[in-house]
Enzyme design. Structure first.
Site, PDB file in Angstrom:
ATOM      1  N   ARG A 268       2.608  13.319  38.170  1.00  0.00           N
ATOM      2  CA  ARG A 268       2.390  12.379  36.970  1.00  0.00           C
ATOM      3  C   ARG A 268       0.858  12.152  36.631  1.00  0.00           C
ATOM      4  O   ARG A 268       0.252  11.994  37.599  1.00  0.00           O
ATOM      5  CB  ARG A 268       3.087  10.828  37.108  1.00  0.00           C
TER       6      ARG A 268
ATOM      7  N   GLU B  29       0.031  12.511  27.741  1.00  0.00           N
ATOM      8  CA  GLU B  29       0.628  13.535  28.137  1.00  0.00           C
ATOM      9  C   GLU B  29       0.058  14.568  27.171  1.00  0.00           C
ATOM     10  O   GLU B  29      -0.137  15.766  27.787  1.00  0.00           O
ATOM     11  CB  GLU B  29       1.954  13.396  27.758  1.00  0.00           C
TER      12      GLU B  29
ATOM     13  N   HIS C  47       3.160  20.196  30.759  1.00  0.00           N
ATOM     14  CA  HIS C  47       4.446  19.742  31.287  1.00  0.00           C
ATOM     15  C   HIS C  47       5.656  20.673  31.326  1.00  0.00           C
ATOM     16  O   HIS C  47       6.783  20.359  30.850  1.00  0.00           O
ATOM     17  CB  HIS C  47       4.644  18.294  30.606  1.00  0.00           C
TER      18      HIS C  47
END
Length: 348
Positions: free
Chosen positions: A259, A287, A306
Site C-alpha cells: 500500500r 492511488e 495497481h
C-alpha cells in the site's frame, strides 16, 4: 467476548444452504463469470441474478432473513450489527477477494460467524509481478532498453551498468505476509541472497523459509532491492521512512506492491528525482497521482496502476478458491482459508 479462534462451519440447515451474493454488480460480472455462477447455484440455494450492494433495500432484507451464507466481494457493504440483526441465520461468509476489513465488522466476530478469504489466490499474481520486477530491476533491463531505443548503436552495457545482473545480489523482503512468503518461495531457484525483516517471524521460521533474518535498518542498508509486503496497519503507516530510504545503497531499488501509505512517498520522490534510488511502484498515495507528479516522468521509476493483483483472467482463480470454500461449508468441513480474528492486527 470475541473468540480468538475461528468458528468452524456448521452443517447446513438443508440440502442446499440459502445464500446470497453481496458485492458490486461489476465485481460479480468480473469474478463470477466462466461458469462460476452455475457452480455456486449447484451448491447453494441462491438467486444468481440478485447481487446485493445495498443491505437496506427490501429485496436485501428478504434474502438476509433466510441466508446462511454470504458470498461477498469488492463493493460489499459493511456487515454491521443492524445487518446481522436482519440475518439471524447467517453462519458464514466466503469472500472472493483478499482483505475482509472493509465489510467484516466486530459484530461478525461477536456473532461467531465463520469467515474465509481468497487472499491466498490474490497473492499469486502479486508475487509473480514482484519476481519479474526483481529480476528485471537487478538486470537494469528498463534502463538499457531506454538507452538502446535512444542511441540505436552498439554499447558496452557492462561498462555502462557495471552492477547489473542477478548473481549473488541481495534481496530484502519486508514482511513475511502471504505475498511475502510466496515471493521468497519464487526466489528460491535463483542465485540470490534473500533476507527478511518481520518482527513476528522466529529464528526457526526464518530457517524454514530459507532466508537470513535481519533488523529493519539492516534490511534497507544491505539490500540491492527491498520489496515491501507489509499490510497497511496503524503500526505500519509510514514504516518505510526517510531515514530507511536514506540508508539504502546508491543505485538500490525499492519495490512496493503493498500500500502506498506504508512508505514516506515524499522522501522516496526526493531520492528518485535525485537519481540515487530506483523504484517500482504499483501503489501510491493517492492511488492516481496528480498529473504533475515527477514520479510519472522519472527515468528510474516504473509506475504501474495497481495491476499486480488479480486482473482479467486471473480473477477466475479467486472464484475457484471461493467455490472450494463453499464446497467445504456444504460438506460441513473446516474452511481451508479461514480468516483468524486474533491475527487481524498483523494481516491485511
Amino acid at each position: 467476548m470475541i473468540a480468538s479462534q475461528p468458528p468452524q462451519p456448521q452443517p447446513p440447515f438443508g440440502p442446499r444452504p440459502r445464500a446470497a451474493l453481496a458485492m458490486a454488480a461489476r465485481t460479480a460480472r468480473q469474478v463470477l463469470g466462466s461458469g462460476a455462477l452455475d457452480r455456486l447455484s449447484a451448491l447453494l440455494d441462491l438467486d444468481p441474478q440478485l447481487v446485493l450492494d445495498d443491505f437496506t433495500i427490501p429485496a436485501a432484507r428478504r434474502v438476509l432473513a433466510d441466508a446462511e451464507l454470504l458470498v461477498t466481494g469488492w463493493g460489499c457493504p459493511p456487515l454491521d450489527r443492524r445487518v446481522l440483526d436482519a440475518a439471524p441465520r447467517l453462519r458464514a461468509v466466503v469472500h472472493t477477494a483478499g482483505t475482509v476489513r472493509h465489510h467484516i465488522t466486530d459484530a461478525c466476530w461477536e456473532r461467531g460467524i465463520a469467515v474465509s478469504s481468497a487472499a491466498a489466490a490474490n497473492a499469486v499474481p502479486v508475487a509473480e509481478y514482484t519476481l519479474a520486477m526483481i529480476l528485471l530491476s537487478n538486470k537494469r533491463v528498463l534502463a538499457m532498453a531506454r538507452d538502446y531505443r535512444t542511441e540505436r548503436r552498439t554499447v558496452d552495457w557492462s561498462g555502462r551498468y557495471p552492477g547489473a545482473g542477478n548473481y549473488r545480489r541481495t534481496v530484502g523482503i519486508l514482511s513475511a505476509s502471504e505475498i511475502g512468503r510466496r515471493v521468497i518461495a519464487l526466489l528460491e531457484p535463483y542465485d540470490l541472497d534473500v533476507q527478511l525483516y518481520d518482527p513476528y517471524v522466529t529464528a526457526q521460521d526464518a530457517r524454514e523459509l530459507g532466508v537470513r533474518q535481519v533488523g529493519l535498518r539492516e534490511l534497507f542498508a544491505t539490500s540491492d532491492i527491498v520489496s515491501v509486503h507489509t499490510p497497511l496497519l496503524p503500526a505500519t503507516r509510514g514504516l518505510v521512512s526517510r531515514e530507511l530510504l536514506a540508508a539504502m545503497p546508491d543505485g538500490a531499488t525499492l519495490i512496493n506492491t503493498a500500500r502506498g501509505a506504508v512508505l514516506d512517498q515524499a522522501a522516496l520522490t526526493d531520492e528518485v528525482v535525485a537519481g540515487r534510488l530506483h523504484a517500482v511502484l504499483d501503489v501510491t498515495v493517492p492511488e492516481v497521482l496528480p498529473a504533475e507528479s515527477p514520479l510519472y516522468t522519472c527515468d528510474n521509476v516504473l509506475l504501474t496502476p495497481h495491476i499486480a493483483g488479480s486482473k482479467s483472467g486471473e480473477l477466475r482463480r479467486l472464484a475457484d478458491l471461493a467455490i472450494g470454500e463453499v464446497e467445504n461449508y456444504v460438506a460441513g468441513r473446516e474452511f481451508a482459508h479461514p480468516v483468524l480474528h486474533d491475527r487481524l492486527d498483523r494481516s491485511a
